[in-house]
Design a protein around this motif. Sequence first.
Motif, PDB file in Angstrom:
ATOM      1  N   GLY A 121       0.787  -1.224   0.000  1.00 24.10           N
ATOM      2  CA  GLY A 121       0.000   0.000   0.000  1.00 24.10           C
ATOM      3  C   GLY A 121       0.819   1.274   0.000  1.00 24.10           C
ATOM      4  N   SER A 122       2.100   1.179   0.367  1.00 24.57           N
ATOM      5  CA  SER A 122       2.915   2.387   0.440  1.00 24.57           C
ATOM      6  C   SER A 122       4.384   2.022   0.327  1.00 24.57           C
ATOM      7  N   THR A 123       5.196   3.047   0.171  1.00 22.35           N
ATOM      8  CA  THR A 123       6.647   2.885   0.163  1.00 22.35           C
ATOM      9  C   THR A 123       7.227   3.652   1.348  1.00 22.35           C
ATOM     10  N   GLY A 124       8.516   3.473   1.580  1.00 21.09           N
ATOM     11  CA  GLY A 124       9.194   4.211   2.637  1.00 21.09           C
ATOM     12  C   GLY A 124       9.422   3.361   3.876  1.00 21.09           C
ATOM     13  N   CYS A 125      10.429   3.754   4.659  1.00 22.40           N
ATOM     14  CA  CYS A 125      10.763   3.016   5.864  1.00 22.40           C
ATOM     15  C   CYS A 125      11.255   3.968   6.942  1.00 22.40           C
ATOM     16  N   ASN A 126      11.001   3.601   8.191  1.00 24.29           N
ATOM     17  CA  ASN A 126      11.468   4.404   9.321  1.00 24.29           C
ATOM     18  C   ASN A 126      12.850   3.977   9.789  1.00 24.29           C
ATOM     19  N   MET A 127      13.363   2.877   9.268  1.00 25.32           N
ATOM     20  CA  MET A 127      14.714   2.404   9.569  1.00 25.32           C
ATOM     21  C   MET A 127      15.594   2.538   8.332  1.00 25.32           C
ATOM     22  N   SER A 128      16.913   2.476   8.532  1.00 31.40           N
ATOM     23  CA  SER A 128      17.864   2.519   7.412  1.00 31.40           C
ATOM     24  C   SER A 128      18.858   1.377   7.581  1.00 31.40           C
ATOM     25  N   CYS A 129      18.346   0.153   7.564  1.00 29.06           N
ATOM     26  CA  CYS A 129      19.185  -1.026   7.807  1.00 29.06           C
ATOM     27  C   CYS A 129      20.415  -1.008   6.905  1.00 29.06           C
ATOM     28  N   ILE A 130      21.553  -1.381   7.478  1.00 31.22           N
ATOM     29  CA  ILE A 130      22.814  -1.256   6.735  1.00 31.22           C
ATOM     30  C   ILE A 130      22.902  -2.244   5.579  1.00 31.22           C
ATOM     31  N   PHE A 131      22.001  -3.245   5.552  1.00 29.66           N
ATOM     32  CA  PHE A 131      22.018  -4.257   4.495  1.00 29.66           C
ATOM     33  C   PHE A 131      20.786  -4.154   3.594  1.00 29.66           C
ATOM     34  N   CYS A 132      20.024  -3.071   3.691  1.00 34.97           N
ATOM     35  CA  CYS A 132      18.754  -2.949   2.971  1.00 34.97           C
ATOM     36  C   CYS A 132      18.941  -3.197   1.472  1.00 34.97           C
ATOM     37  N   SER A 133      18.131  -4.101   0.929  1.00 27.97           N
ATOM     38  CA  SER A 133      18.280  -4.490  -0.474  1.00 27.97           C
ATOM     39  C   SER A 133      17.810  -3.420  -1.443  1.00 27.97           C
ATOM     40  N   VAL A 134      17.018  -2.448  -0.963  1.00 28.98           N
ATOM     41  CA  VAL A 134      16.489  -1.407  -1.852  1.00 28.98           C
ATOM     42  C   VAL A 134      16.888   0.002  -1.398  1.00 28.98           C
ATOM     43  N   ASP A 135      17.878   0.106  -0.512  1.00 27.67           N
ATOM     44  CA  ASP A 135      18.368   1.417  -0.063  1.00 27.67           C
ATOM     45  C   ASP A 135      17.221   2.296   0.435  1.00 27.67           C
ATOM     46  N   GLU A 136      16.415   1.743   1.349  1.00 29.28           N
ATOM     47  CA  GLU A 136      15.278   2.488   1.886  1.00 29.28           C
ATOM     48  C   GLU A 136      15.662   3.237   3.161  1.00 29.28           C
ATOM     49  N   GLY A 137      14.684   4.023   3.644  1.00 25.16           N
ATOM     50  CA  GLY A 137      14.810   4.667   4.938  1.00 25.16           C
ATOM     51  C   GLY A 137      15.208   6.126   4.870  1.00 25.16           C
ATOM     52  N   PRO A 138      15.275   6.766   6.043  1.00 29.30           N
ATOM     53  CA  PRO A 138      15.585   8.200   6.109  1.00 29.30           C
ATOM     54  C   PRO A 138      16.932   8.578   5.496  1.00 29.30           C
ATOM     55  N   TYR A 139      17.880   7.643   5.452  1.00 29.73           N
ATOM     56  CA  TYR A 139      19.214   7.968   4.948  1.00 29.73           C
ATOM     57  C   TYR A 139      19.458   7.442   3.542  1.00 29.73           C
ATOM     58  N   SER A 140      18.390   7.105   2.838  1.00 32.26           N
ATOM     59  CA  SER A 140      18.533   6.619   1.469  1.00 32.26           C
ATOM     60  C   SER A 140      19.203   7.673   0.585  1.00 32.26           C
ATOM     61  N   ARG A 141      20.079   7.206  -0.266  1.00 34.65           N
ATOM     62  CA  ARG A 141      20.760   8.111  -1.210  1.00 34.65           C
ATOM     63  C   ARG A 141      20.163   8.027  -2.609  1.00 34.65           C
ATOM     64  N   THR A 142      19.253   7.081  -2.833  1.00 34.08           N
ATOM     65  CA  THR A 142      18.738   6.869  -4.185  1.00 34.08           C
ATOM     66  C   THR A 142      17.240   7.120  -4.325  1.00 34.08           C
ATOM     67  N   ARG A 143      16.460   6.932  -3.271  1.00 34.64           N
ATOM     68  CA  ARG A 143      15.005   7.054  -3.388  1.00 34.64           C
ATOM     69  C   ARG A 143      14.585   8.520  -3.336  1.00 34.64           C
ATOM     70  N   LYS A 144      13.804   8.958  -4.329  1.00 38.58           N
ATOM     71  CA  LYS A 144      13.454  10.372  -4.460  1.00 38.58           C
ATOM     72  C   LYS A 144      12.087  10.723  -3.898  1.00 38.58           C
ATOM     73  N   LEU A 145      11.149   9.773  -3.926  1.00 37.91           N
ATOM     74  CA  LEU A 145       9.792  10.072  -3.478  1.00 37.91           C
ATOM     75  C   LEU A 145       9.123   8.804  -2.991  1.00 37.91           C
ATOM     76  N   ASP A 146       7.953   8.977  -2.371  1.00 38.74           N
ATOM     77  CA  ASP A 146       7.184   7.849  -1.850  1.00 38.74           C
ATOM     78  C   ASP A 146       5.784   7.861  -2.438  1.00 38.74           C
ATOM     79  N   PHE A 147       5.141   6.708  -2.347  1.00 34.89           N
ATOM     80  CA  PHE A 147       3.766   6.545  -2.832  1.00 34.89           C
ATOM     81  C   PHE A 147       2.881   6.019  -1.708  1.00 34.89           C
ATOM     82  N   VAL A 148       1.617   6.433  -1.721  1.00 33.45           N
ATOM     83  CA  VAL A 148       0.571   5.855  -0.877  1.00 33.45           C
ATOM     84  C   VAL A 148      -0.622   5.579  -1.776  1.00 33.45           C
TER      85      VAL A 148
END
Length: 420
Positions: A121-148
Motif C-alpha cells: 500500500g505504500s513505500t518508505g521506511c522508518n529504519m535505514s538497515c545497513i544491508f537494505c536491499s532497496v536502499d530504503e529509509g531516512p538515509y537513502s541516497r537513491t530514493r526520491k519520493l514515496d507513494f501511498v
Amino acid sequence: MIKLRLPNSHFEDHGDMIRLVWRRTLIADFKKRDIELAIKRKFRVSPSVRVEDGYLLITTDNEDIERFVAFYIQSNLGGLLRNKYTKRRVIYIHEGMEVPLLGYNAFGLIDRGTNLIQVRGSTGCNMSCIFCSVDEGPYSRTRKLDFVVDIDYLMKWFNLVAKEKGKGLEAHLDAQGEPLMYPFIVELVQALRDHPHVSVISMQSNGVLLDDKLVEELAEAGLDRVNLSIHSLDPKKAKMLMGIKDYDLSHVLEMAEALVNAGIDVLIAPVIIFGINDDEAEAFIEFARKIGAGKRWPALGFQNYVPYKFGRNPVIAKPISFKEFYEWLRKLEEKTGMKPLVLKPHHFGMHPRPFIPLAFKRGEVVKAEVVLPGRIEGEMIAKARNRLIQVINSNAKVGDKIKVRIVRTRHGIYIGTPHG
C-alpha cells in the motif's frame, strides 16, 4: 476562538510553519502567514492562527472562516504531502488517476504464481538497515519520493486479482520498507479479513511503530501473523544493523510479546550476516520459545544476507552461499531441537497457483503513457494494457507517449527501456 481539528489528524507548531500530521505517518507543512493571508483575501479580516493541544486555533468566531480554512488545508494537502519518516514527497494514488496496480514492484499487488498475494500500500521506511536491499529509509541516497495507495482503490484491484487466483489466499502485507507506515493499515487488514477469498493475513514489520493500542486494533481487525524483523538481541549491535541511533530494541521485544498475547502469531525473521550476528542464532531461538512464537507457523525465519546492486552492502558483511547457509540451519536444528529452520512453502500453506496472464512478452516493443515519476534517478513509470511498466534510463516526462522495449516480465513485474 475557533478550534479546528481534521479527521484522523492533529496539528503541530513548527515556528513559522504549522504541521498537519495525518494518520500517524504522513505530514504537510503550511506557512502560518499563507493561511492568514488566504483568510484576509477571502473575508477582509485579519485573524491570527496558532496551534494548541493538537488543534489549529483561529482568533475568530466566524464558522464560515472555519470551513474555509478546513477546505484550504484539504485542497492544498496533495501538493504538500510528505512521509513523516523519510521526509520525501508523497504521491497519493487514487482511482481517478487510473494508475494500474499490477506491474510495478514498489506498490500495488504482486503475484508470484502461488496462493500468496503481496499487498503493497505504500513505500518508505522508518529504519535505514545497513544491508537494505532497496536502499530504503531516512538515509537513502537513491530514493526520491514515496507513494501511498488509497485503500478503496487498493481493494478494488485486490478483488480483481482474487477472482483470478481463487479462494484460500494469503494476503501478505509487505513493502519496499515498513508496511506499518501505510496510513490505512488497520482498515486494510479489516477489509481483507472480510474478503471471501482470503484465508490468512500476514505482515512483515520491524515492529518499531507498534504500540499496545495498534496491536489491539490489528488483532481485532483479524491479522494472523507478523514476520518480525529483529536482527540482534544486543541493543548496540541492533542500532548499528538498523542504521538508526534511537532504535529501541526493548520496545520491539515487548511488542513481539504483545502480539503473541493478542493472538497474533509471530515469526522472528533475522537477516544473518556471518561474522556479525550469526553467533546470536541460539539466542533468537530461545527468545522465540520464551514468548510463544510460532503457534500456527514456524517460529523463526532466518534469512541469508545477499548483496544487491541497488541496495546498501556493508563492507563488514561476509556473504555465504545458500548451500552453506542451509547446512548451518540444519546444524542449528540438530543442536537446539527447533524445527523447522529450513523453511519450505508448505510450512506456510503455500502452493502453486496459475499466474495472472502476462500482458507483455520479453523483447516486445509497446506504446505506453508515462503516468508517474519513478523512485530513483532515470526511472519513470508508464502504463499500457492496464499494467504498469518501470521504464529505466528514461528522460521522459509525465504525460509523454513513448515506445518501450520490455526487458523483464518475471512474476508480472515489467521493466522496460526507451525504444527509438
